[in-house]
Structures are given as structure tokens and as C-alpha cells.
Design a protein around this motif. Structure first.
Motif, mmCIF file in Angstrom:
data_model
loop_
_atom_site.group_PDB
_atom_site.id
_atom_site.type_symbol
_atom_site.label_atom_id
_atom_site.label_comp_id
_atom_site.label_asym_id
_atom_site.label_seq_id
_atom_site.Cartn_x
_atom_site.Cartn_y
_atom_site.Cartn_z
ATOM 1 N N LEU A 1 0.835 -1.201 0.000
ATOM 2 C CA LEU A 1 0.000 0.000 0.000
ATOM 3 C C LEU A 1 0.873 1.256 0.000
ATOM 4 C CD1 LEU A 1 -3.060 0.469 0.127
ATOM 5 C CD2 LEU A 1 -2.784 0.866 2.563
ATOM 6 N N LEU A 2 1.958 1.200 0.765
ATOM 7 C CA LEU A 2 2.847 2.374 0.862
ATOM 8 C C LEU A 2 3.939 2.325 -0.200
ATOM 9 C CD1 LEU A 2 3.313 2.660 4.721
ATOM 10 C CD2 LEU A 2 1.712 3.865 3.260
ATOM 11 N N SER A 3 3.787 1.443 -1.190
ATOM 12 C CA SER A 3 4.746 1.360 -2.294
ATOM 13 C C SER A 3 6.158 1.133 -1.795
ATOM 14 C CB SER A 3 4.703 2.627 -3.140
ATOM 15 O OG SER A 3 3.388 2.947 -3.453
ATOM 16 N N ASN A 4 6.297 0.301 -0.753
ATOM 17 C CA ASN A 4 7.624 -0.049 -0.249
ATOM 18 C C ASN A 4 8.396 1.121 0.346
ATOM 19 O OD1 ASN A 4 8.527 -2.622 -0.040
ATOM 20 N ND2 ASN A 4 8.689 -2.876 -2.265
ATOM 21 N N ASP A 5 7.737 2.247 0.509
ATOM 22 C CA ASP A 5 8.417 3.428 1.052
ATOM 23 C C ASP A 5 8.023 3.540 2.517
ATOM 24 O OD1 ASP A 5 9.693 5.759 1.492
ATOM 25 O OD2 ASP A 5 8.570 6.939 0.049
ATOM 26 N N MET A 6 8.629 2.693 3.355
ATOM 27 C CA MET A 6 8.252 2.692 4.758
ATOM 28 C C MET A 6 8.815 3.936 5.449
ATOM 29 S SD MET A 6 6.482 0.068 4.659
ATOM 30 C CE MET A 6 6.066 -0.479 6.297
ATOM 31 N N PRO A 7 8.237 4.316 6.588
ATOM 32 C CA PRO A 7 8.724 5.532 7.269
ATOM 33 C C PRO A 7 10.208 5.456 7.650
ATOM 34 C CG PRO A 7 6.606 4.877 8.131
ATOM 35 C CD PRO A 7 7.016 3.788 7.194
ATOM 36 N N ARG A 8 10.708 4.253 7.896
ATOM 37 C CA ARG A 8 12.119 4.043 8.232
ATOM 38 C C ARG A 8 12.569 4.790 9.488
ATOM 39 N NH1 ARG A 8 13.232 4.965 2.777
ATOM 40 N NH2 ARG A 8 14.707 6.635 3.226
ATOM 41 N N SER A 9 11.653 5.047 10.377
ATOM 42 C CA SER A 9 11.999 5.644 11.661
ATOM 43 C C SER A 9 10.827 5.367 12.571
ATOM 44 C CB SER A 9 12.232 7.144 11.526
ATOM 45 O OG SER A 9 11.935 7.791 12.748
ATOM 46 N N ARG A 10 11.105 4.809 13.730
ATOM 47 C CA ARG A 10 9.994 4.409 14.593
ATOM 48 C C ARG A 10 9.170 5.635 15.012
ATOM 49 N NH1 ARG A 10 12.248 0.240 18.679
ATOM 50 N NH2 ARG A 10 12.784 -0.990 16.837
ATOM 51 N N LEU A 11 9.897 6.696 15.311
ATOM 52 C CA LEU A 11 9.212 7.912 15.753
ATOM 53 C C LEU A 11 8.317 8.462 14.646
ATOM 54 C CD1 LEU A 11 9.456 9.218 18.474
ATOM 55 C CD2 LEU A 11 11.020 10.884 17.494
ATOM 56 N N LEU A 12 8.843 8.447 13.421
ATOM 57 C CA LEU A 12 8.066 8.947 12.288
ATOM 58 C C LEU A 12 6.844 8.079 12.056
ATOM 59 C CD1 LEU A 12 7.754 10.867 9.897
ATOM 60 C CD2 LEU A 12 9.198 9.351 8.563
ATOM 61 N N ALA A 13 7.029 6.748 12.155
ATOM 62 C CA ALA A 13 5.900 5.838 11.965
ATOM 63 C C ALA A 13 4.819 6.138 12.996
ATOM 64 C CB ALA A 13 6.376 4.398 12.084
ATOM 65 N N LEU A 14 5.248 6.319 14.239
ATOM 66 C CA LEU A 14 4.297 6.624 15.311
ATOM 67 C C LEU A 14 3.556 7.926 15.011
ATOM 68 C CD1 LEU A 14 3.502 5.594 18.188
ATOM 69 C CD2 LEU A 14 5.034 7.355 19.056
ATOM 70 N N LEU A 15 4.325 8.923 14.596
ATOM 71 C CA LEU A 15 3.753 10.234 14.276
ATOM 72 C C LEU A 15 2.696 10.103 13.177
ATOM 73 C CD1 LEU A 15 4.361 13.128 15.202
ATOM 74 C CD2 LEU A 15 5.855 13.371 13.247
ATOM 75 N N LEU A 16 3.040 9.340 12.147
ATOM 76 C CA LEU A 16 2.123 9.189 11.017
ATOM 77 C C LEU A 16 0.857 8.454 11.435
ATOM 78 C CD1 LEU A 16 4.670 8.340 8.201
ATOM 79 C CD2 LEU A 16 3.203 10.341 8.316
ATOM 80 N N VAL A 17 1.016 7.418 12.263
ATOM 81 C CA VAL A 17 -0.163 6.676 12.704
ATOM 82 C C VAL A 17 -1.073 7.588 13.525
ATOM 83 C CG1 VAL A 17 -0.935 4.809 14.201
ATOM 84 C CG2 VAL A 17 0.945 4.431 12.615
ATOM 85 N N VAL A 18 -0.447 8.367 14.431
ATOM 86 C CA VAL A 18 -1.247 9.286 15.245
ATOM 87 C C VAL A 18 -1.988 10.287 14.357
ATOM 88 C CG1 VAL A 18 -1.114 11.167 16.911
ATOM 89 C CG2 VAL A 18 0.182 9.074 17.297
ATOM 90 N N LEU A 19 -1.278 10.853 13.367
ATOM 91 C CA LEU A 19 -1.916 11.813 12.464
ATOM 92 C C LEU A 19 -3.068 11.162 11.710
ATOM 93 C CD1 LEU A 19 1.067 13.726 10.843
ATOM 94 C CD2 LEU A 19 -0.452 14.446 12.679
ATOM 95 N N PHE A 20 -2.828 9.951 11.220
ATOM 96 C CA PHE A 20 -3.848 9.265 10.440
ATOM 97 C C PHE A 20 -5.089 9.031 11.289
ATOM 98 C CE2 PHE A 20 -5.945 5.474 8.782
ATOM 99 C CZ PHE A 20 -6.109 5.829 7.459
ATOM 100 N N ILE A 21 -4.879 8.535 12.500
ATOM 101 C CA ILE A 21 -6.032 8.263 13.360
ATOM 102 C C ILE A 21 -6.749 9.557 13.724
ATOM 103 C CG2 ILE A 21 -6.693 7.428 15.654
ATOM 104 C CD1 ILE A 21 -4.546 5.307 15.370
ATOM 105 N N ALA A 22 -5.956 10.584 14.033
ATOM 106 C CA ALA A 22 -6.570 11.864 14.404
ATOM 107 C C ALA A 22 -7.426 12.400 13.256
ATOM 108 C CB ALA A 22 -5.492 12.874 14.768
ATOM 109 N N LEU A 23 -6.928 12.287 12.022
ATOM 110 C CA LEU A 23 -7.694 12.790 10.889
ATOM 111 C C LEU A 23 -8.888 11.884 10.590
ATOM 112 C CD1 LEU A 23 -4.895 13.998 8.468
ATOM 113 C CD2 LEU A 23 -6.601 15.391 9.618
ATOM 114 N N ALA A 24 -8.690 10.578 10.743
ATOM 115 C CA ALA A 24 -9.775 9.652 10.427
ATOM 116 C C ALA A 24 -10.956 9.838 11.378
ATOM 117 C CB ALA A 24 -9.271 8.212 10.477
#
Lengths: 326, 355
Positions: B6-29
Motif C-alpha cells: 500500500l505504501l509502495s515499499n516506502d516505509m517511514p524508516r523511523s519508529r518515531l516517524l511511523a508513530l507520528l504518522l499513525v497518530v496523524l492518520f487516526i486523528a484525521l480519520a
């Protein structure tokens, strides 16, 4: 270079004027428009001249140049505001005595701020064009906001001194007096720039430094310091241009720098990024074109200079006088 | 595995960034349920629009290395497309679709023309030419007042289904009334998610790699055999199309459009600021930056107002902290971030994770 001087661009402005002659209908209208266009071109040249130096000689893409223009205009409005007795009088010499200090102070302030701008905004990003564009945009935002802090966010009127208002009539053509002053200042600026760059030792060193920096430095000259000087002079010229443009518009807004940016970019693109002569030709063309189109097809005024730029670039993709080695 | 595709193999490559993105996604959803109130929902919708707009600009600036100042022009075309067709043809889906298709077509032609003409010239020229074209377009939009409503802009109606007056349930769900506004928000949300994933797909495709090669060294890319002009023009056209879609999203949400809403140069500056602060050349950076910026823009002024009142004893400090001067502080932040975080938030986080 002197031997195979490229004269074709010099014909552009006369050709444009000749094409416009049958379109405008009457000779006196045409003369009025032409003279007004040339004078407006000189004002545009003054505001663009500083940027050609910074662009062409230092290879710095200064998108924040407009801030110095706005700064010069606002400083001049404060200085002229202090000298109400002098600007209000109907005698020409008293008005000029008021305008010249305003110009000098505006140039000094813009130059001083330019020094700080070079040190804190531009210096870390020499040689990196993308970052130069970005960081100088940031500098422009800061400068514009600081102008709003000092002079307030509203418009400020900048009326012309008494004796510079109104027009003279020569052969049925109306020539506003202020535009004559603008032409005089423009000619002086162009002459000084051409003389300094072409005939003095400093100009020689600057041109040599542009060509081969290390060679000149190894001869014992401090090119870095010289180039800071170029930046300061460029900013000061922007300040002077701001005074001229502000008096021309008679109305100042803090965003005026960003508004003028578009115009001067067009001029120096036409001129070939860095050529003083090219910038003069570009400015005169833009001035003429704006006046003719403004008379013939007023709704298209905004597009006139863009059409002009596209046409020139189709003819010469690098501008009329491309600066070599870039 | 699914997530990776889904992410076209372009993973966040940073745990903090992944966490940030998940939080943003949930907050927006779940924004309508987590943050009650009209303002909060508007801010969330604006975030969605800007995520798409900024990500599309990043395709141009971050991945291809082209500086364009005409991006808001395409944003405006999208918004005007919806506005003009909905105000002429009435509130029905056909009008929305027609406006969308027409504005995409206009953007396609225009970006293709600009691209072909000016990407041949030097990068500096392109930046300045786009600046001139964009300012001319803005003037055009405010002058053609019969068509665009001039400076006043256009207010229009959209199909019943996504207007606030439409309620598909009497009972509020979790304290939120189930109305057309909510539906409209989720329409934007789905659109934003799909568009961002599509952009991720593009930049991680072979085509996207060529763009990055051009950004790194144009001369070598040409020498390997890629036709740089073709790739650059394609990138410019794609980026314009995505910006047009973002503009359509804005118009659908606001049900209004005018020159200041979608065309002004301030928006262009905002987009530049966001790309740099978030991190150039990462679609995630565009998303993170857009969220931070829009939230700051919406709430920083309140914060500054507090600061300004606290500093009222010192007039010059109060003037600097006045809520109208929030752009000053963003400008300072911008310069500092070019100085110290040239790779933006995402670049910094990834560099930390890689250590």
C-alpha cells in the motif's frame, strides 16, 4: 568583446516604438506614450539594477530583493515626512533638497540591512541555488513583517513634492515633471554602473572575480569582501529604486516589494541575468510595452510584459545579453 | 506485506516517524469524533486539502528539483472549476463532475505548455517565469468578474447529500450529528488518502527514480539516455493535476471560492514553508508539515495573542508578538530550518533512526 559588439538588441525598443506608431492613431498621443514609457522604463531600470548586480555578478538568486525596495520607499516616506516645509514649498530647488537626502538615507538604510541580510541569510547558502531561493523567500517574509511592525500594515501615501507635480508640454506631448527627474537619476545610475564595472580597477577585479575567483584571490585580492560590497551596493540601489517607485506610485504598501519582484524578474530575464545594458533594454521595453498596451487594450496590461518576455526568450533563450560562463 | 504494498515499499524508516504518522492518520480519520466543534472540523478539512496540495508540490520541488511558483494557479483552477460549474449548472453531481474534468483538462494543457516552453531554459528562469505567469493568472481571475465573481468570488450550492442541512439519522452518533457535513469530511478524507497513496506510488516507481536522478545530476541523467525535458514536463503536468484535485477538494468543502482563497501568493509561500519544514523529497514530510503548519496557523494566533497581552508593558515587544505578525515567526522558523534542518522533520527523524 568590444570588437564584436552585439547591436541587434539595441534595435528592439525603436522597433517596438515604430510598430506602435500606426496603432495609436495620432502622433501626439504616440509621443506622449513613448516618452512616458521610456521614463517609466528608467524607473524600472533603477529598481532592477541592484538585482542584476547581485544575480549576475554574485550568482545569488535573491528572491528577497523586493524587501529592500519596500524598505527604501518606507524610509523615504519617513524622511520626507520630517521635511514637510521643504516638500510643501513650490520652489524646485527646495523640493530637490528634500528628495535627495531622502534618497541618500534610504540607500544607506537599505545598504546596511543588505549587509546584515548577506551575513545571516545568504552567506550559508552560496553556490546552492535551490536553498538560495528558499531562504531568501524566508528573508522576504521576515522583512515584510518587520516593515509592518515599524510602519504599520496599512497603506501610506507618499505625495510628490509640490514642484514635481504636473506636466510640461513639448510638441503636443505631455511629459510629467517627475518622469524627467526619474530619467536623470536613471541615466546617472546607468552611467555610474557602466563606468565602475567597465573602467575602474574595482570593476576589473569584480569582473575577474566572476570569471575566475581563485586566480584573483591568489593575486592577493579579497574577493569575498569585494562581493559583500557588491551585495550592499545592490541593496542600496534597490533602496533608491524603492524611493523612485514609491514617488511614482505615490502610495506605499508593505507588500510592494513582492509586487515589484515580478516586474523586475521579467526585466532581468529579458536582459540576460546580470547584464547592466541588458537590464536597461529590458526595462525600457517593459516600460514602453506597458504604456502602449495600457492605452490600446487596458485589460491586457498585466500580460503585456509577459508576452514580451516570452517573445524575447523565443528569440534568445538566454536573454538579450547573456552573461558568459554561466 | 499488505501495508508495504500500500505504501509502495516506502516505509517511514523511523519508529518515531511511523508513530507520528499513525497518530496523524487516526486523528484525521476520527477528527469529527475526537475534536468537537465547527472550527476543529474546518481545520481538519483544511489539513486534508493541504496534505494533497503540498505533497503534489513536493513531487515537483523535492523529487524533481524544479522550483515553481505557479502551483497555486493549478490549485485555483481546480477550485474555480467546481465553483463555476456548480454556480452555473446548479447543485447536482453532474456539475461537480463536469467542473472537475474541465479543470483537470485546463490544468493539463496549461502545465504542458508552461513545461514545454520553460523547462528547456535554466532552472532560475523557470522559477521566475512561473512567478510571472501565476501573478498574471491571478489578475485575470479577478478581472473576469462575469465568470469568476471577481474579487468577491463565488458562493455556490452542492448536492444535497453533502450539505449540512441533510441529516441521514435523527439520532446523533457518539455525540456527533450524522449530517451531510460529516459525509463531506469523509469524502475529502478518502480522496486525500487515495491521492497521497497514488503520489507515493508515483515517486517510488521507476519513473520517480528517474526524477530523483535528474534532481541529483541532470547532466548524467541525460547522458544515461533519459530525455530530461520529457521527464520534467511529465512531472510538472502530474503535479499540476494533483494540485487541481486539491483545489477541487477545497471548493467542495468551503462551497465558496475567490482569488484570495485559492490563488493568492500567500498560499504559495505557505506551501513552500511546509515542504521545507516537513522535509523535501518525502511525501511523508509533506503530510507531517501540512498538519503542523495548518494547526499552527489556526492556533498560533491565539497563542500570540496571549503573549502579546502579557508583554503589553513593552510596546515594541507587544507589536512583535501581535497575532497579526504570526507570519514573522514562521519566517524566522523557516530561515532557521533551512539553516539547521535542511532535510526537514522527516529527514532529521530518518537520520536519527539510521544512526
Amino acid at each position: 568583446m568590444k570588437f564584436d559588439f552585439d547591436w541587434k538588441p539595441l534595435l528592439l525598443a525603436p522597433i517596438l516604438a515604430l510598430v506602435a506608431l500606426p496603432l495609436t492613431g495620432s502622433f501626439s498621443t504616440w509621443l506622449t506614450l513613448t516618452v512616458a514609457g521610456l521614463a517609466m522604463g528608467m524607473i524600472i531600470f533603477i529598481i532592477a539594477s541592484g538585482l542584476t548586480l547581485v544575480f549576475g555578478l554574485m550568482d545569488v538568486l535573491n528572491f528577497g530583493h523586493g524587501v529592500f525596495i519596500a524598505l527604501g520607499a518606507f524610509v523615504a516616506s519617513s524622511v520626507l515626512g520630517l521635511m514637510g516645509d521643504w516638500t510643501g514649498s513650490g520652489e524646485l530647488w527646495r523640493n530637490l533638497v528634500a528628495v535627495f537626502p531622502a534618497m541618500l538615507v534610504a540607500m544607506a538604510v537599505a545598504g546596511a540591512v543588505g549587509l546584515a541580510f548577506e551575513r545571516f541569510i545568504v552567506r550559508p547558502v552560496y553556490g546552492q541555488h535551490l536553498k538560495q531561493i528558499l531562504i531568501t523567500m524566508g528573508g522576504m517574509i521576515i522583512g515584510e513583517e518587520l516593515i509592518k511592525v515599524i510602519w504599520g500594515p496599512a497603506q501610506i501615501p507618499l505625495p510628490l513634492p509640490e514642484a514635481l507635480r504636473g506636466s510640461l508640454f513639448v510638441a503636443d506631448a505631455a511629459i510629467s515633471k517627475y518622469r524627467l527627474l526619474a530619467v536623470a537619476v536613471g541615466v546617472v545610475v546607468f552611467g555610474l554602473l557602466a563606468w565602475t564595472l567597465g573602467r575602474t580597477k574595482i570593476g576589473l577585479l569584480i569582473r575577474a572575480g566572476v570569471q575566475d575567483r581563485e586566480m584573483v584571490e591568489s593575486l592577493g585580492y579579497r574577493i569575498g569582501r569585494l562581493f559583500v560590497g557588491v551585495f550592499v551596493v545592490g541593496s542600496a540601489l534597490a533602496g533608491l529604486g524603492g524611493v523612485m517607485w514609491g514617488l511614482f506610485q505615490q502610495n506605499l504598501v508593505p507588500q510592494m516589494g513582492a509586487q515589484v519582484n515580478v516586474l523586475i524578474f521579467i526585466v532581468i530575464i529579458i536582459g540576460g541575468l546580470g547584464s547592466t545594458g541588458g537590464a536597461l533594454i529590458g526595462a525600457l521595453l517593459v516600460g514602453l510595452m506597458t504604456n502602449y498596451i495600457g492605452f490600446l487594450l487596458p485589460t491586457l496590461t498585466q500580460f503585456a510584459s509577459i508576452f514580451l518576455m516570452v517573445a524575447v526568450l523565443l528569440w534568445r533563450p538566454q536573454g538579450v545579453y547573456p552573461v558568459a560562463n554561466r | 506485506m499488505f501495508l508495504k504494498r500500500l505504501l509502495s515499499n516506502d516505509m517511514p524508516r523511523s519508529r518515531l516517524l511511523a508513530l507520528l504518522l499513525v497518530v496523524l492518520f487516526i486523528a484525521l480519520a476520527f477528527a469529527p469524533f475526537i475534536f468537537p466543534g465547527v472550527k476543529a472540523l474546518s481545520v481538519a478539512a483544511k489539513v486534508l486539502v493541504f496534505v494533497v496540495l503540498v505533497a503534489s508540490f513536493d513531487l515537483l520541488l523535492g523529487y524533481t528539483g524544479i522550483v515553481s511558483f505557479a502551483h497555486t494557479m493549478f490549485f485555483g483552477i481546480g477550485a474555480y472549476g467546481i465553483a463555476i460549474s456548480a454556480s452555473r449548472l446548479g447543485p447536482n453531481w453532474g456539475a461537480v463532475l463536469l467542473g472537475l474534468v474541465a479543470s483537470l483538462a485546463i490544468s493539463l494543457v496549461l502545465s504542458f505548455a508552461i513545461g514545454l516552453f520553460s523547462l528547456r531554459v535554466r532552472a532560475i528562469f523557470f522559477a521566475m517565469i512561473t512567478l510571472a505567469v501565476a501573478s498574471a493568472f491571478q489578475t485575470l481571475a479577478s478581472q473576469l468578474s462575469d465568470f469568476t465573481g471577481g474579487e468577491d468570488g463565488l458562493t455556490f450550492k452542492l448536492p444535497e447529500l453533502i450539505s449540512p442541512s441533510f441529516e441521514f439519522s435523527e439520532e446523533p452518533f457518539l455525540g456527533v450529528s450524522l449530517d451531510g457535513r460529516l459525509l463531506c469530511y469523509y469524502l475529502l478524507f478518502v480522496a486525500a488518502v487515495v491521492l497521497v497513496l497514488a503520489l507515493l506510488r508515483i515517486v517510488n516507481s521507476p519513473f520517480g527514480r528517474v526524477l530523483q536522478a535528474i534532481r541529483e545530476n541532470e547532466f548524467r541523467a541525460e547522458a544515461i539516455g533519459y530525455r530530461v525535458v520529457v521527464y520534467r514536463t511529465t512531472a510538472a503536468v502530474l503535479s499540476a493535476l494533483f494540485a487541481t484535485l486539491a483545489g477541487a477538494m477545497l471548493a467542495i468543502w468551503l462551497r465558496y471560492n475567490g482569488p484570495d482563497t485559492s490563488l493568492s501568493f500567500e498560499i504559495m509561500i505557505d506551501v513552500l514553508l511546509i515542504v521545507v519544514i516537513g522535509g523535501m523529497g518525502t511525501i511523508y514530510g509533506a503530510a507531517v508539515g501540512a498538519v503542523l503548519f495548518v494547526v499552527a496557523q489556526s492556533y498560533l494566533q491565539d497563542l500570540l495573542r496571549v503573549g502579546s497581552e502579557a508583554a503589553s508593558g513593552l510596546p515594541w515587544l507587544a507589536a512583535l508578538l501581535s497575532p497579526d505578525r504570526w507570519l514573522l515567526w514562521l519566517g524566522v522558523l523557516f530561515v532557521l530550518s533551512v539553516y539547521y534542518f535542511p532535510t526537514g522533520i522527516v529527514g532529521k527523524l530518518r537520520a536519527r533512526a539510521a544512526r
